[in-house]
Design an enzyme around this catalytic site. Structure first.
Site, short mmCIF file in Angstrom:
data_model
loop_
_atom_site.label_atom_id
_atom_site.label_comp_id
_atom_site.label_asym_id
_atom_site.label_seq_id
_atom_site.Cartn_x
_atom_site.Cartn_y
_atom_site.Cartn_z
N LEU A 8 0.89 -1.17 0.00
CA LEU A 8 0.00 0.00 0.00
C LEU A 8 0.92 1.21 0.00
CD1 LEU A 8 -2.73 -0.92 2.69
CD2 LEU A 8 -2.99 -0.93 0.20
N ASP A 9 0.51 2.28 -0.66
CA ASP A 9 1.33 3.50 -0.69
C ASP A 9 1.50 4.06 0.72
OD1 ASP A 9 1.34 3.30 -3.43
OD2 ASP A 9 -0.30 4.73 -3.70
N ILE A 10 2.51 4.90 0.89
CA ILE A 10 2.78 5.47 2.21
C ILE A 10 1.55 6.18 2.79
CG2 ILE A 10 3.84 7.58 1.25
CD1 ILE A 10 5.84 7.43 3.66
#
Ligand code: URA
Length: 236
Positions: free
Chosen positions: A101-103
């Protein structure tokens, strides 16, 4: 399985430390003090006690984390906190996140030591659905559902929305079956929209539990593991 191997895999300690605790006479097998590291035990049937606690053997560990914003999905990083910083588990060093998952994305992230299952859950050929709650900066266009359901080209192949449920003008639930880099953000960008908030709310048959606080994790129950394993639809 050898007794020292059992202790290393359940307690997450080194073989050397397993031998030390055996030598210190701290381990009981079926109510009997054991000091021999090479003793063969049945990891399922035999009862092993250390520090007054029965040790339960599990080949595979499955954790569900409600990922907060600001953590990167990686096992280590020099510049940022990683999702593994939120995990407190004796076998942490053997665990890894399933996909990425993106930051700035929140929500459901699985963490396991089961490499083959992780590979299958991420394979586009298995069509495992992932649903994201998405907030956007402008009203979702009237033709947006049709465009995304027909699919748009991303990285040379067509990416299709399996399902779109509009909640209001600027929020929706979007289900996809792949996990391309920034996929949801790029699908929204195709419609001229910026994602202002993104949260994964389901992975295969598993839903993010309402009572799992942001930044918290827990082990999946046996029935949740079964749900997860049964999430794979396609053939490889
Ligand atoms: N799609 C994105 O754009 N970001 C994520 O973190 C997951 C899916």
């Amino acid at each position: 399985m050898r007794l020292d191997q059992f202790l290393t895999s359940v307690l997450g300690i080194s073989r050397k430390d397993a031998k030390i605790i055996l030598k210190q006479k701290k381990v009981l097998v079926n109510q009997k003090l054991e000091t021999n590291p090479s003793l063969q035990i049945d990891e399922i049937k035999d009862e092993v006690i250390y520090n007054n606690q029965i040790l339960k053997y599990q080949e595979h560990i499955y954790l569900i984390l409600n990922k907060p914003n600001g953590y990167i999905t990686s096992t280590e990083d020099y510049n940022h906190q990683t999702v593994m910083d939120l995990i407190n588990h004796p076998l942490k060093h053997k665990l890894f996140p399933v996909g990425r998952l993106d930051i700035d994305t929140e929500g459901l992230l699985l963490i396991t030591n089961n490499g083959p299952l992780s590979h299958e859950l991420l394979s586009p050929k298995k069509h495992v659905s992932k649903t994201y709650y998405v907030e956007i900066d402008k009203a979702f266009p009237t033709d947006g559902i049709e465009i995304l359901k027909n699919g748009i080209m991303l990285d040379g192949t067509r990416s299709v929305a399996e399902d779109i449920e509009l909640i209001n003008e600027t929020s929706l639930n979007l289900t996809i079956t792949e996990g391309k880099y920034h996929q949801v953000k790029r699908m929204m960008a195709h419609l001229g929209l910026n994602v202002t908030y993104l949260k994964r709310i389901s992975f295969g048959n598993l839903k993010l539990p309402n009572d799992l606080e942001i930044g918290s994790f827990r082990e999946l129950t046996a029935s949740e593991v079964e749900l997860l394993v049964n999430s794979k639809k396609g053939e490889e």
